[in-house]
Scaffold this active site. Structure first.
Site, short mmCIF file in Angstrom:
data_model
loop_
_atom_site.label_atom_id
_atom_site.label_comp_id
_atom_site.label_asym_id
_atom_site.label_seq_id
_atom_site.Cartn_x
_atom_site.Cartn_y
_atom_site.Cartn_z
N ASP A 85 3.66 9.24 -0.76
CA ASP A 85 2.46 8.50 -0.36
C ASP A 85 2.24 7.40 -1.39
OD1 ASP A 85 0.22 7.99 1.21
OD2 ASP A 85 -0.37 10.10 1.26
N HIS A 92 0.82 -1.22 0.00
CA HIS A 92 0.00 0.00 0.00
C HIS A 92 0.85 1.26 0.00
CE1 HIS A 92 -4.05 -1.78 0.61
NE2 HIS A 92 -3.30 -2.83 0.93
#
Ligand code: ADQ
Length: 486
Positions: free
Chosen positions: A362, A155
């Protein structure tokens, strides 16, 4: 008789009927059908590691969880996963704290979990492992004799070889990833960095998206995660009438709302965002008393030192911004250090003129997608997005910024606040098309199709097919089952 087994660090066991689902549970909603199992840590600390998984069934899905000891938790979760891997994969090697005993604890927990799962697997089960806490999981399953298809999804970002090499034991972890049949990443850039690491640091052979190391082949692909856009938009429309959103709107007294929503994490770039906002107010004084910035930052991982330090720094910066620019009837920055309910966020996003999403790095960033889904297409707000969020690959109609430059954030905020309706609508329409296409269910279907070895176009039908054939249910007791001989 294929069954789907999801493995993640923390298992979101539903507590009550209709309880709100967490991020990963939303993303996997489509594939978590009766017969599936979700396996991992319970989130509880016990004096002893569990001897067998505790099983709970909800809506036909079995949740199988184990407790960890305090020592396991400190070495595995606080130590290696969040003290070493998280900063490394977010390009912050200076914050990386590596200790051999913590790495050993990380391996121990992965081995223990894998051995427990191996006991209850059937030969055709398809196993999908999530995130950086569980990189060596497949190797330990293989050591326990499991030959099933195993997939992994990261992720968070992946890093290029020169950065990866700063982690002691980097080569061992890369080799562990080579035990998965499919390794999924948020962006093509992350997948490419992984393949480069395998080639450069391990001498693996790379051909297209496949990596071959020690006779095993891993397909390394980009598979961006998304949100459940339709329900989120519906929630936003409803929430506009809610007491909280009405109160927030009234408190603005006609001022534009800029909003940021994040976990309180150093990867999210909050200090630069606060400084960027201060520069907006200094360099473009026409916005003084015309804008309010609401930052909602959910406290997170407070047992890791770097997170406590960040909390103190932000308290100071928020005080500085408000001390310098406030008027007796205007507070420029409203800073809340807690999580807000999903519904409330949806309503707040909908009335915001600017969404500020400026992480330093991110994996994806779902807040950017939620902000877009929540907008009113007739009068949409503007998204400011870091170039280093995975979301920037797809969301190119946002105002993309380099989050390391507070002046660039200030300029983008100025542009967003001044942007004409036509341009706002044009940008929003393009962003919206993306958010409503690259959804959570598209993400999950595509990954499972890849893992099944079938063409991607067969994704959803493969899932239907696989889940329709689910036979028995998982037994609901604490007795470890014997693995069926293949
Ligand atoms: P996170 O780092 O947790 O996840 P992100 O994608 O930004 O990051 O947010 C996940 C969810 O948390 C979103 O639904 C968001 O609304 C919610 N959230 C964030 N702050 C909140 C707050 N203050 N109050 C309430 N809810 C809040 C990791 C990776 C990301 C990746 C996701 C999914 O770091 O890059 O997008 O996994 O793969």
């Amino acid at each position: 008789m294929a069954r789907l087994v999801i493995v993640s660090n923390r298992v979101p066991v539903p507590k009550t009927r209709g309880a709100q689902a967490g991020g990963l549970a939303v993303a996997l909603k489509e594939v978590l059908r009766p017969g599936a199992m979700w396996f991992g840590w319970s989130g509880r600390i016990s004096p002893e590691t569990s001897e067998a998984p505790y099983l709970v069934e909800s809506r036909g899905v079995t949740y199988a969880t184990l407790d960890l000891t305090k020592r396991d938790y400190e070495n595995f979760y606080v130590g290696f996963a969040n003290g070493a891997l998280w900063p490394l994969f977010h390009f912050q090697p200076a914050l990386m704290k590596f200790r051999r005993e913590e790495y050993a604890g990380y391996l121990d927990v992965n081995r223990m979990l894998a051995q427990q799962l191996a006991k209850i697997l059937l030969p055709d089960d398809v196993i999908w492992v999530h995130d950086y806490h569980l990189i060596p999981f497949a190797r330990f399953l293989r050591e326990a004799g499991v030959r099933n298809r195993i997939g992994f999804f990261l992720h968070i970002p992946f890093v290029p070889p020169a950065m990866m090499e700063t982690l002691p034991r980097a080569r061992d972890l890369l080799a562990d990833l080579g035990h998965y049949d499919v390794a999924g990443f948020q962006t093509e850039g992350h997948a490419r960095d992984f393949r480069d690491c395998m080639a450069r640091l391990l001498g693996a052979t790379v051909a297209g998206d496949t990596v071959t190391h020690q006779g095993r082949t891993t397909q390394a692909v980009a598979n961006p995660i998304g949100i459940d856009a339709v329900p989120f938009e519906r929630e936003a429309i409803r929430a506009v009438q809610s007491a909280e959103t009405v109160r927030l709107a009234a408190s603005l007294q006609g001022r534009a709302l800029a909003i940021g929503v994040d976990r309180l994490d150093y990867s999210k770039g909050l200090p630069n965002r606060f400084e960027g906002y201060a520069r907006l107010l200094k360099r473009f004084p026409e916005h003084l008393e015309k804008v309010s910035f609401l930052q909602i930052a959910a406290r997170s991982r407070e047992d890791v030192t770097a997170y406590r330090d960040l909390g103190r720094e932000l308290d100071r910066l928020a005080g500085d911004v408000n001390g310098r620019f406030s008027e007796f009837d205007w507070t420029p920055l409203r800073y809340l250090t807690r999580a807000a309910p999903r519904r409330q966020l949806a309503g707040f996003f909908r009335i915001a003129r600017v969404g500020v999403v400026t992480p330093l790095h991110d994996g994806m960033n779902l807040v950017a997608k939620e902000f877009v889904a929540a907008q009113n297409p007739i009068d949409p707000g503007v998204l400011i997005l870091s170039r280093f969020a995975g979301a920037a690959d797809e969301m190119t109609e946002a105002l993309l910024v380099n989050p390391f430059d507070p002046d660039e954030i200030a300029e983008a905020m100025h542009e967003a606040l001044a942007m004409k309706l036509d341009e706002r609508k044009r940008r929003h329409a393009a962003l919206r098309a993306n958010v409503f296409t690259t959804t959570a269910s598209a993400y999950a279907s595509r990954f499972l199709a890849l893992l099944s070895g079938k063409p991607v176009a067969n994704g959803p039908s493969f899932i239907d097919d696989m889940l329709r054939r689910v036979a028995g249910k998982w037994p609901l007791d604490r007795t470890p089952l014997r693995r069926r001989a293949s």
